[in-house]
Design a protein around this motif. Structure first.
Motif, PDB file in Angstrom:
ATOM      1  N   ASP A  57      -6.963   0.889   5.424  1.00  0.00           N
ATOM      2  CA  ASP A  57      -5.718   0.776   4.676  1.00  0.00           C
ATOM      3  C   ASP A  57      -4.499   1.238   5.445  1.00  0.00           C
ATOM      4  O   ASP A  57      -3.409   0.753   5.237  1.00  0.00           O
TER       5      ASP A  57
ATOM      6  N   SER B  20      -3.670   4.177  -0.500  1.00  0.00           N
ATOM      7  CA  SER B  20      -4.340   3.921   0.792  1.00  0.00           C
ATOM      8  C   SER B  20      -5.470   4.921   0.945  1.00  0.00           C
ATOM      9  O   SER B  20      -5.400   6.031   0.464  1.00  0.00           O
TER      10      SER B  20
ATOM     11  N   THR C   4       0.877  -1.174   0.000  1.00  0.00           N
ATOM     12  CA  THR C   4       0.000   0.000   0.000  1.00  0.00           C
ATOM     13  C   THR C   4       0.908   1.216   0.000  1.00  0.00           C
ATOM     14  O   THR C   4       2.091   1.129   0.333  1.00  0.00           O
TER      15      THR C   4
END
Ligand SMILES: Nc1ncnc2c1ncn2[C@@H]1O[C@H](COP(=O)(O)OP(=O)(O)OP(=O)(O)O)[C@@H](O)[C@H]1O
Ligand SMILES: [Mg+2]
Lengths: 422, 224
Positions: A209, A197, A164
């Motif tokens: 996230d 994210s 991420t």
């Protein structure tokens, strides 16, 4: 210039109210605060509930989220007897859900683990989600670089990792990192992509996230890291075996969400001796939020009614005083030929003008306050058309309701006695 | 031809256990276009009679015909309409609206007649000129002298072109000079055909009327 009779009546009312500016203003103030507080309360309430709705909707209203939890009995026995606690959702559960329920469009398993990762000289603990490619379909995120893993990678137990944005920043990875190797828990993984994210939301059940650094195919996680985790709690170690931490189920239709959730619950109950799972249904939360909203509306509404009532009583009080004071005026008008109904109309219009002006000013106050609230705190406030129209109608209504009795009193005045009145 | 007619009108007031006979069997008939002065000692029932004549009050018994219509059977709204269209009141204490300008005071009956604003403003100006107050249209009553206020009241009573003007001691609050001005105005109106019924204590003032009616103890004493 042709003025309608109605407009003339209103002008007459305003003229009469201007005879006593301070008194009219003070009377109006009651309605101003009443309406102002209604509008402000509705705006704050609406803002809060919209915020809640938005968060819930983000979870997907078609979704059912099942989390593994450590059951209460497990919690108390594990430290004493066994050194390994086994709980949570299993691969079998996942398979059964897929096979049993016709209304399940897709379901996504997830393992949540923490592993030491190394890039060049840096060592960091990564929070990793082991899942299938379907995760990205349920929780779509923009791809910043490279690609996400697909069915093949999952099938082939590929040692690949998608970072991420958050995890990438942690690892100081850049676009150039794509194709490079990261060592996770002693094994080599190829970085194939970086995804965006989204900020964590309070109350979000799904793993936000910001708490995820990397995604790895679930088969790979199982193959490389197994199902057993070492958990360190207050100085002691426990071994825990959890196959799946989470299963997200998506129903094919919003109408089938709740029945499917009930079915899954029943099924899990059959196969699990302990209550080591937890089902949450965003739709149910949504409905709950709506119910809360309704309840809030009723509570806020009644408080508002009380403040408006106070405003109305103020109007009634002043109108009664005004009728007594203007007894002679009423007598003159009646002697000239005004009908009772015309006297009623005159006083009623004065009351309604008073309350409506109060309502309009109150509206301005009520719109201003939420704007100030939103400006100084980041509490959201929402002003809807309804929250403007309702108080306006109510303020007109208050003028009528609380003006009627004094107006009828005015019409009952005996002109002969009124004309003698000094 | 009579414009108002009383047939044995009684008006009783109950004051605790005592009954006051304000009018005790009054029969009379005033002709169209006449000018009457009603005289008599205080408490003889003059104002009570005026109130009944003006449809502000109802008799306890007896029949009142206004332009041959029996007023006794009418409801409150109809009586209001009669006051509006047939009757103009002039009071001893002027009874103007203190918050309204001279013009608006004169326009008041027209407002209830539903006249348009510009038309009634025009009419008010006409009437103000008639009573000699063209320069005072935008003044408030408090800024006027007693005689001027009474002239505004007369103008107001004329606005709806009534058939009868009822004036209860119209000069009672005025000095003799201004009182005469008002009387000349009323005489002029009478000459134009309006029936005038006026209560007064002063013989001088009563001298302006064509006929005089004397009241005593709620009864008609004599007519001259
Ligand atoms: N509303 C009332 N209630 C009780 N009694 C009343 C009422 N109005 C008048 N009266 C009585 O009726 C009688 C006649 O009153 P009225 O006002 O007609 O007299 P008046 O001739 O106009 O006297 P004045 O010259 O003093 O004006 C009086 O005795 C008065 O007290
Ligand atoms: Mg009198």
């Amino acid at each position: 210039m042709h003025q309608s009779r109605f407009a003339r009546n209103i002008l007459l009312g305003i003229e009469n109210l201007l005879q006593h500016k301070l008194r009219s203003f003070l009377t109006m103030l009651g309605v101003v605060f009443g309406v102002g507080s209604v509008v402000a309360m509705l705006a704050v309430g609406e803002g809060a509930s919209r915020e809640a709705m938005k968060q819930i909707e983000k979870l997907g209203s078609n979704n059912i989220i099942i989390n593994s939890i450590k059951s209460i009995e497990e919690e108390s026995t594990s430290t004493q007897r066994s050194h390994m606690s086994v709980y949570g959702l299993t691969y079998m559960d996942y398979q059964r859900i897929n096979e049993t329920f016709p209304n399940v469009r897709k379901s996504v398993p997830a393992k949540l683990i923490r592993k030491e990762a190394r890039v060049e000289a840096r060592t960091l603990e990564l929070r990793i989600v082991g899942t299938t490619q379907e995760w990205f379909e349920l929780v779509p995120r923009p791809i910043l670089a490279g690609k996400i893993f697909g069915e093949n990678e999952v099938k082939n137990i590929a040692p690949v990792v998608v970072l991420t944005e958050f995890g990438a920043r942690k690892l100081l990875a850049t676009k150039n990192t794509i194709g490079q190797t990261v060592r996770i828990g002693g094994d080599s993984f190829e970085v194939i992509g970086i995804i965006k994210s989204e900020a964590a939301q309070a109350g979000n059940i799904q793993i936000p996230d910001q708490q995820i650094d990397a995604y790895i195919p679930i088969s790979t996680v199982k193959e490389y890291f197994g199902d057993i985790f070492l958990k360190v709690t207050s100085g002691s170690f426990t071994l825990e075996q959890i196959e799946l931490h989470q299963i997200i189920v998506q129903a094919d239709d919003i109408a089938n969400v709740e029945s499917t959730a009930i079915g899954i619950e029943r099924m899990l109950k059959n196969f699990h001796k302990k209550a080591d799972y937890e089902i949450s249904v965003p739709l149910a939360l949504l409905k709950q939020a709506e119910a809360t909203k309704r309840r809030n509306a009723i509570v806020l509404g009644s408080i508002a009614c009380i403040s408006l009532l106070v405003g109305g009583i103020g109007i009634m009080n002043i109108m009664l005083a005004s009728v007594t004071e203007r007894t002679r005026e009423i007598g003159i008008r009646r002697a000239i030929g005004a009908r009772r109904s015309q006297i009623i109309t005159q006083f009623l219009i004065e009351a309604v003008v008073l309350s409506t002006l109060g309502g309009i000013v109150g509206l301005a106050v009520g719109i201003g306050i939420p704007c100030i609230i939103t400006y100084f705190s980041d509490m959201p406030t929402v002003i809807t058309l309804g929250s403007i129209l309702l108080p306006l109608f109510i303020s007109v209504g208050i003028g009528i309701i609380f003006g009627l009795y004094p107006a009828v009193n005015a019409a009952k005045v005996d002109p002969i006695i009124a004309l003698r009145h000094e | 031809m009579s414009i108002v007619q009383f047939e044995n009108i009684h008006k009783h007031y109950q004051m605790g256990s005592e009954q006051v006979l304000a009018l005790n069997g009054v029969s009379l008939s005033f002709d169209k276009g006449s000018f009457w002065a009603i005289m008599g000692p205080s408490g003889s029932g003059k104002s009570t009679m005026m109130n009944i004549l003006g449809c502000l009050d109802r008799p306890t018994s007896g029949e009142y015909l206004l332009e041959d219509k029996n007023v006794g059977v009418l409801d409150d709204n109809s009586l209001s309409d009669i006051r509006l269209k047939y009757i103009g009141f002039v009071f001893q204490s002027f009874n103007l609206m203190p918050q309204l300008s001279v013009q608006k005071n004169i326009e008041l009956p027209l407002y209830y007649l539903g006249w348009e604003a510009d038309k009634s403003a025009e009419r008010a100006k006409e009437l103000a000129e008639k009573v000699g107050l063209s320069e005072r249209l935008n003044h408030k009553p408090a800024e006027l002298s007693g005689g001027q206020m009474q002239r505004v009241a007369v103008a107001r009573s004329l606005a709806a072109q009534p058939h009868i003007i009822l004036a209860d001691e119209p000069t009672g609050n005025l000095d003799s000079h201004t009182g005469e001005q008002i009387m000349r105005l009323l005489t002029e109106l009478n000459a134009e055909g309006t029936t005038i019924i006026m209560v007064t204590h002063e013989p001088d003032i009563a001298g302006y009327a064509k006929n005089r009616l004397h009241m005593k103890d709620g009864k008609v004493e004599k007519i001259e």
